[in-house]
Design a protein around this motif. Structure first.
Motif, PDB file in Angstrom:
ATOM      1  N   ILE A 132      52.607  36.674  40.520  1.00 36.15           N
ATOM      2  CA  ILE A 132      51.634  36.928  39.923  1.00 36.15           C
ATOM      3  C   ILE A 132      51.224  38.131  39.030  1.00 36.15           C
ATOM      4  O   ILE A 132      50.883  37.978  38.453  1.00 36.15           O
ATOM      5  CB  ILE A 132      50.950  36.221  41.215  1.00 36.15           C
ATOM      6  CG1 ILE A 132      51.173  34.825  40.933  1.00 36.15           C
ATOM      7  CG2 ILE A 132      49.092  36.109  40.005  1.00 36.15           C
ATOM      8  CD1 ILE A 132      49.573  33.931  42.051  1.00 36.15           C
ATOM      9  N   LYS A 133      51.929  39.465  39.830  1.00 40.13           N
ATOM     10  CA  LYS A 133      50.727  40.095  39.512  1.00 40.13           C
ATOM     11  C   LYS A 133      51.694  40.729  38.680  1.00 40.13           C
ATOM     12  O   LYS A 133      51.303  41.536  37.298  1.00 40.13           O
ATOM     13  CB  LYS A 133      51.285  41.571  40.759  1.00 40.13           C
ATOM     14  CG  LYS A 133      50.683  42.875  40.556  1.00 40.13           C
ATOM     15  CD  LYS A 133      50.768  43.863  41.781  1.00 40.13           C
ATOM     16  CE  LYS A 133      49.620  45.401  41.224  1.00 40.13           C
ATOM     17  NZ  LYS A 133      50.264  46.116  42.621  1.00 40.13           N
ATOM     18  N   LEU A 154      53.260  39.277  36.389  1.00 42.08           N
ATOM     19  CA  LEU A 154      53.004  38.094  35.122  1.00 42.08           C
ATOM     20  C   LEU A 154      51.644  38.716  34.058  1.00 42.08           C
ATOM     21  O   LEU A 154      51.934  38.553  33.234  1.00 42.08           O
ATOM     22  CB  LEU A 154      53.101  37.127  35.758  1.00 42.08           C
ATOM     23  CG  LEU A 154      53.607  36.169  35.885  1.00 42.08           C
ATOM     24  CD1 LEU A 154      54.010  33.954  36.327  1.00 42.08           C
ATOM     25  CD2 LEU A 154      55.291  36.065  34.502  1.00 42.08           C
ATOM     26  N   GLY A 155      51.291  39.714  35.222  1.00 41.13           N
ATOM     27  CA  GLY A 155      49.777  40.357  34.308  1.00 41.13           C
ATOM     28  C   GLY A 155      48.585  39.960  34.799  1.00 41.13           C
ATOM     29  O   GLY A 155      48.044  39.743  33.913  1.00 41.13           O
ATOM     30  N   GLU A 156      48.863  39.393  35.818  1.00 41.11           N
ATOM     31  CA  GLU A 156      47.761  38.524  36.158  1.00 41.11           C
ATOM     32  C   GLU A 156      47.185  39.203  37.527  1.00 41.11           C
ATOM     33  O   GLU A 156      48.025  40.328  38.318  1.00 41.11           O
ATOM     34  CB  GLU A 156      47.483  37.433  36.754  1.00 41.11           C
ATOM     35  CG  GLU A 156      47.196  36.241  35.487  1.00 41.11           C
ATOM     36  CD  GLU A 156      45.796  36.376  35.339  1.00 41.11           C
ATOM     37  OE1 GLU A 156      45.169  36.845  35.808  1.00 41.11           O
ATOM     38  OE2 GLU A 156      45.917  34.535  35.282  1.00 41.11           O
ATOM     39  N   ASP A 157      45.939  39.225  37.980  1.00 42.96           N
ATOM     40  CA  ASP A 157      45.195  39.623  38.909  1.00 42.96           C
ATOM     41  C   ASP A 157      44.966  38.585  40.070  1.00 42.96           C
ATOM     42  O   ASP A 157      44.290  37.571  39.934  1.00 42.96           O
ATOM     43  CB  ASP A 157      43.548  39.817  38.628  1.00 42.96           C
ATOM     44  CG  ASP A 157      43.000  40.788  40.248  1.00 42.96           C
ATOM     45  OD1 ASP A 157      43.605  40.217  41.151  1.00 42.96           O
ATOM     46  OD2 ASP A 157      41.663  41.115  39.764  1.00 42.96           O
ATOM     47  N   PRO A 158      46.320  38.543  41.124  1.00 43.45           N
ATOM     48  CA  PRO A 158      45.927  38.225  42.624  1.00 43.45           C
ATOM     49  C   PRO A 158      44.952  37.858  42.666  1.00 43.45           C
ATOM     50  O   PRO A 158      44.590  36.807  43.549  1.00 43.45           O
ATOM     51  CB  PRO A 158      47.539  39.067  43.402  1.00 43.45           C
ATOM     52  CG  PRO A 158      47.818  39.880  42.380  1.00 43.45           C
ATOM     53  CD  PRO A 158      46.880  39.999  41.323  1.00 43.45           C
ATOM     54  N   ARG A 197      41.582  37.375  41.957  1.00 45.10           N
ATOM     55  CA  ARG A 197      40.965  37.112  40.565  1.00 45.10           C
ATOM     56  C   ARG A 197      40.679  35.769  41.467  1.00 45.10           C
ATOM     57  O   ARG A 197      41.435  34.680  42.185  1.00 45.10           O
ATOM     58  CB  ARG A 197      41.419  36.458  39.349  1.00 45.10           C
ATOM     59  CG  ARG A 197      40.968  35.984  38.345  1.00 45.10           C
ATOM     60  CD  ARG A 197      41.539  35.479  36.997  1.00 45.10           C
ATOM     61  NE  ARG A 197      42.608  35.211  36.985  1.00 45.10           N
ATOM     62  CZ  ARG A 197      42.667  33.336  37.075  1.00 45.10           C
ATOM     63  NH1 ARG A 197      41.526  33.174  36.680  1.00 45.10           N
ATOM     64  NH2 ARG A 197      44.209  33.216  36.338  1.00 45.10           N
ATOM     65  N   LEU A 221      42.835  32.784  41.480  1.00 45.56           N
ATOM     66  CA  LEU A 221      44.676  33.055  41.819  1.00 45.56           C
ATOM     67  C   LEU A 221      44.729  33.383  43.659  1.00 45.56           C
ATOM     68  O   LEU A 221      45.622  33.653  43.699  1.00 45.56           O
ATOM     69  CB  LEU A 221      45.167  34.108  40.860  1.00 45.56           C
ATOM     70  CG  LEU A 221      45.129  33.437  39.771  1.00 45.56           C
ATOM     71  CD1 LEU A 221      45.333  34.631  38.904  1.00 45.56           C
ATOM     72  CD2 LEU A 221      46.342  32.219  39.614  1.00 45.56           C
ATOM     73  N   THR A 272      46.294  30.999  45.527  1.00 40.34           N
ATOM     74  CA  THR A 272      47.542  30.435  44.758  1.00 40.34           C
ATOM     75  C   THR A 272      49.314  30.737  46.199  1.00 40.34           C
ATOM     76  O   THR A 272      49.339  29.274  45.554  1.00 40.34           O
ATOM     77  CB  THR A 272      47.073  30.466  43.072  1.00 40.34           C
ATOM     78  OG1 THR A 272      46.124  30.072  42.770  1.00 40.34           O
ATOM     79  CG2 THR A 272      48.942  30.347  42.559  1.00 40.34           C
TER      80      THR A 272
END
Length: 191
Positions: free
Chosen positions: A21-22, A24-28, A30, A33, A36
């Motif tokens: 997740i991290k 991919l550019g997302e904030d785990p 958030r 997420l 998730t």
């Protein structure tokens, strides 16, 4: 089938899903997420439970003496598996036929055998063969036929993106391989 390593399997996968997740550019962290990685790890554990099953335990003695020697078919067994090349699902159905030779198998065991092999990282060709060989091993049948039809998300939602493609594989053993008439009977009955 529960296994003592079940907790450690999904727990060991959680940090890897957090890293994916991290990366991919997302904030785990958030809100949507946060849980998730745990849910994804539990899902992967479930989707690969076939690794933690074995044929003898699964069949559990449900092989019965019978003088039936005519073709027996179980068709349209739903299956859900994971492409070993892309970790994306393939979804379809399995048709199994066999010529009993003194023994028949409990009906639900065909679905359980299908699931045991489908719930692994797979290619459809091998899945079809594994199901056929397992039915042969358990029943000692004079012949076994398995046809699997599936749609592969790795081909539908990525790559060539062909939405209406479907793969069909077959394995014939014993008399169902040797006798064109018996093979044709099976194929006609599953259509």
């Amino acid at each position: 089938m529960k296994n003592d390593t079940s907790t450690s399997i999904h727990e060991s996968l959680v940090p890897h899903y957090q890293a994916i997740i991290k990366n991919l550019g997302e904030d785990p962290q958030r809100e949507g997420l946060v849980d998730t990685p745990v849910r994804a790890a539990k899902a992967m554990e479930f989707l690969t439970q076939g690794y933690r099953q074995d044929l003898d335990t699964l069949v559990n003695g449900a092989v019965f003496t019978s003088d039936t020697d005519e073709l027996v078919i179980v068709k349209d067994i739903e299956l859900y598996s994971m492409c070993e090349h892309h970790l994306l699902p393939f979804i379809g159905k399995c048709h199994i036929g066999y010529l009993p030779k003194g023994k028949v198998l409990g009906l639900s065991k065909f679905a359980r055998i299908t699931d045991m092999f489908a719930r692994r990282l797979q290619i459809q060709e091998l899945l079809t063969k594994q199901i056929a060989e397992a039915v042969q091993e358990v029943t000692g049948a004079a012949g076994v036929a398995v046809v699997v039809e599936a749609r592969h998300l790795c081909m539908m939602m990525r790559g060539v993106e062909k939405q209406n493609s479907m793969m069909r594989t077959s394995v014939m053993l014993g008399q169902l391989r040797e006798s064109a008439t018996t093979r044709q009977e099976f194929l006609k009955l599953i259509d």
